[in-house]
Design a protein around this motif. Structure first.
Motif, PDB file in Angstrom:
ATOM      1  N   MET A   1       0.846  -1.179   0.000  1.00 54.50           N
ATOM      2  CA  MET A   1       0.000   0.000   0.000  1.00 54.50           C
ATOM      3  C   MET A   1       0.885   1.233   0.000  1.00 54.50           C
ATOM      4  N   SER A   2       1.421   1.643   1.120  1.00 51.88           N
ATOM      5  CA  SER A   2       2.245   2.852   1.133  1.00 51.88           C
ATOM      6  C   SER A   2       3.719   2.532   0.961  1.00 51.88           C
ATOM      7  N   ARG A   3       4.081   1.279   0.725  1.00 50.35           N
ATOM      8  CA  ARG A   3       5.489   0.914   0.543  1.00 50.35           C
ATOM      9  C   ARG A   3       6.032   1.478  -0.766  1.00 50.35           C
ATOM     10  N   LEU A   4       5.139   1.827  -1.680  1.00 49.51           N
ATOM     11  CA  LEU A   4       5.570   2.370  -2.957  1.00 49.51           C
ATOM     12  C   LEU A   4       6.056   3.808  -2.824  1.00 49.51           C
ATOM     13  N   ALA A   5       5.589   4.508  -1.798  1.00 54.29           N
ATOM     14  CA  ALA A   5       5.993   5.888  -1.570  1.00 54.29           C
ATOM     15  C   ALA A   5       7.441   5.916  -1.095  1.00 54.29           C
ATOM     16  N   LYS A   6       8.225   6.794  -1.694  1.00 57.19           N
ATOM     17  CA  LYS A   6       9.659   6.842  -1.394  1.00 57.19           C
ATOM     18  C   LYS A   6       9.999   7.714  -0.185  1.00 57.19           C
ATOM     19  N   THR A   7       9.135   8.677   0.148  1.00 62.06           N
ATOM     20  CA  THR A   7       9.428   9.552   1.277  1.00 62.06           C
ATOM     21  C   THR A   7       8.315   9.443   2.314  1.00 62.06           C
ATOM     22  N   LYS A   8       8.608   9.882   3.525  1.00 58.61           N
ATOM     23  CA  LYS A   8       7.604   9.856   4.589  1.00 58.61           C
ATOM     24  C   LYS A   8       6.421  10.739   4.227  1.00 58.61           C
ATOM     25  N   VAL A   9       6.688  11.876   3.626  1.00 55.44           N
ATOM     26  CA  VAL A   9       5.600  12.789   3.245  1.00 55.44           C
ATOM     27  C   VAL A   9       4.682  12.109   2.229  1.00 55.44           C
ATOM     28  N   LYS A  10       5.262  11.481   1.213  1.00 49.97           N
ATOM     29  CA  LYS A  10       4.448  10.790   0.205  1.00 49.97           C
ATOM     30  C   LYS A  10       3.702   9.616   0.822  1.00 49.97           C
ATOM     31  N   LYS A  11       4.352   8.920   1.733  1.00 53.41           N
ATOM     32  CA  LYS A  11       3.706   7.798   2.419  1.00 53.41           C
ATOM     33  C   LYS A  11       2.500   8.295   3.213  1.00 53.41           C
ATOM     34  N   ASP A  12       2.691   9.379   3.957  1.00 59.43           N
ATOM     35  CA  ASP A  12       1.590   9.934   4.749  1.00 59.43           C
ATOM     36  C   ASP A  12       0.444  10.414   3.860  1.00 59.43           C
ATOM     37  N   VAL A  13       0.769  11.012   2.723  1.00 54.77           N
ATOM     38  CA  VAL A  13      -0.260  11.449   1.776  1.00 54.77           C
ATOM     39  C   VAL A  13      -1.054  10.240   1.277  1.00 54.77           C
ATOM     40  N   CYS A  14      -0.342   9.187   0.944  1.00 55.08           N
ATOM     41  CA  CYS A  14      -0.972   7.960   0.465  1.00 55.08           C
ATOM     42  C   CYS A  14      -1.892   7.373   1.535  1.00 55.08           C
ATOM     43  N   LEU A  15      -1.405   7.267   2.753  1.00 55.15           N
ATOM     44  CA  LEU A  15      -2.203   6.714   3.841  1.00 55.15           C
ATOM     45  C   LEU A  15      -3.446   7.564   4.098  1.00 55.15           C
ATOM     46  N   ASN A  16      -3.270   8.885   4.095  1.00 53.84           N
ATOM     47  CA  ASN A  16      -4.415   9.777   4.312  1.00 53.84           C
ATOM     48  C   ASN A  16      -5.421   9.697   3.178  1.00 53.84           C
ATOM     49  N   GLU A  17      -4.944   9.458   1.968  1.00 49.22           N
ATOM     50  CA  GLU A  17      -5.860   9.307   0.832  1.00 49.22           C
ATOM     51  C   GLU A  17      -6.698   8.039   0.978  1.00 49.22           C
ATOM     52  N   ILE A  18      -6.083   6.980   1.438  1.00 45.48           N
ATOM     53  CA  ILE A  18      -6.833   5.738   1.680  1.00 45.48           C
ATOM     54  C   ILE A  18      -7.903   5.976   2.738  1.00 45.48           C
ATOM     55  N   ILE A  19      -7.541   6.688   3.791  1.00 43.13           N
ATOM     56  CA  ILE A  19      -8.503   7.007   4.851  1.00 43.13           C
ATOM     57  C   ILE A  19      -9.644   7.849   4.286  1.00 43.13           C
ATOM     58  N   SER A  20      -9.304   8.834   3.476  1.00 44.21           N
ATOM     59  CA  SER A  20     -10.311   9.708   2.875  1.00 44.21           C
ATOM     60  C   SER A  20     -11.272   8.929   1.971  1.00 44.21           C
ATOM     61  N   ILE A  21     -10.716   8.055   1.144  1.00 37.03           N
ATOM     62  CA  ILE A  21     -11.545   7.223   0.257  1.00 37.03           C
ATOM     63  C   ILE A  21     -12.488   6.353   1.091  1.00 37.03           C
ATOM     64  N   THR A  22     -11.956   5.783   2.161  1.00 37.20           N
ATOM     65  CA  THR A  22     -12.775   4.931   3.020  1.00 37.20           C
ATOM     66  C   THR A  22     -13.914   5.726   3.646  1.00 37.20           C
ATOM     67  N   HIS A  23     -13.613   6.933   4.123  1.00 35.61           N
ATOM     68  CA  HIS A  23     -14.661   7.779   4.713  1.00 35.61           C
ATOM     69  C   HIS A  23     -15.758   8.074   3.686  1.00 35.61           C
ATOM     70  N   ARG A  24     -15.353   8.387   2.449  1.00 36.65           N
ATOM     71  CA  ARG A  24     -16.355   8.667   1.404  1.00 36.65           C
ATOM     72  C   ARG A  24     -17.210   7.436   1.139  1.00 36.65           C
ATOM     73  N   GLN A  25     -16.568   6.282   1.053  1.00 35.51           N
ATOM     74  CA  GLN A  25     -17.318   5.047   0.819  1.00 35.51           C
ATOM     75  C   GLN A  25     -18.245   4.723   1.994  1.00 35.51           C
ATOM     76  N   GLN A  26     -17.780   5.000   3.217  1.00 38.77           N
ATOM     77  CA  GLN A  26     -18.627   4.760   4.382  1.00 38.77           C
ATOM     78  C   GLN A  26     -19.837   5.692   4.385  1.00 38.77           C
ATOM     79  N   SER A  27     -19.636   6.944   3.979  1.00 43.37           N
ATOM     80  CA  SER A  27     -20.765   7.875   3.955  1.00 43.37           C
ATOM     81  C   SER A  27     -21.808   7.446   2.924  1.00 43.37           C
ATOM     82  N   LEU A  28     -21.377   6.735   1.899  1.00 42.82           N
ATOM     83  CA  LEU A  28     -22.293   6.196   0.884  1.00 42.82           C
ATOM     84  C   LEU A  28     -22.778   4.794   1.254  1.00 42.82           C
TER      85      LEU A  28
END
Length: 178
Positions: A1-28
């Motif tokens: 999942m976030s292992r593809l991100a090369k930096t901590k910042v990119k990893k955190d962005v990736c993780l937060n995007e997954i969380i955001s997608i999940t929240h949107r799917q949960q609201s639906l």
């Protein structure tokens, strides 16, 4: 999942995007159990253990309705692991033991399996939980219980290796020419 991100910042962005997608799917009301489990993992990887626990509880609510013991075991293990990270050692032990009890019940429900086989399978599938329980007892200063669970973990690792070797031998036997 976030292992593809090369930096901590990119990893955190990736993780937060997954969380955001999940929240949107949960609201639906379209978020599946695996997505919610991944959300809990993302929160844990971000160090937000309280949110990880909330996501785990959401997953446990979903899994209760589906009667899926293996996924429930994974969530109970994850909850114990997050509580361990939060230094809530007694609660962590409680969830690991809850997972072990559920796993034993699932294995016992398998038909035609001897008690010895049940014990072997339980031990092989649970050595990680045994290690975590030992670590909790170590942090609590209970060396006797820590040693007990470390020994169970060592037995579990041996059982796991034994089962893996048996599977490998069976595959090799089945794949060999007549």
């Amino acid at each position: 999942m976030s292992r593809l991100a090369k930096t901590k910042v990119k990893k955190d962005v990736c993780l937060n995007e997954i969380i955001s997608i999940t929240h949107r799917q949960q609201s639906l009301q379209k978020a599946g159990l695996i997505l919610i489990m991944n959300k809990s993992l993302c929160y844990k990887m971000l160090g937000n253990n309280k949110e990880a626990l909330i996501a785990i509880d959401e997953g446990l609510d979903l899994v209760r309705n589906r009667k899926n013991p293996k996924l429930s075991e994974k969530l109970l293990f994850r909850k114990g692991d997050v509580l361990l990270a939060m230094k809530e050692y007694n609660d962590s032990i409680r969830y690991f033991k809850k997972m072990l009890a559920q796993r034993k019940k699932r294995i016992l429900a398998m038909t035609g399996i001897s008690k010895k086989a049940v014990d072997l399978i339980l031990s092989a599938e649970s050595f990680n939980a045994f290690q975590k329980i030992a670590l909790c007892h170590d942090h609590l200063g209970d060396k006797k219980k820590s040693v007990y669970w470390k020994n169970k973990a060592a037995e579990g690792e041996k059982a796991h290796a034994y089962i893996q070797q048996r599977r490998k031998n069976m595959v090799e036997k089945d794949d060999s020419p007549p």
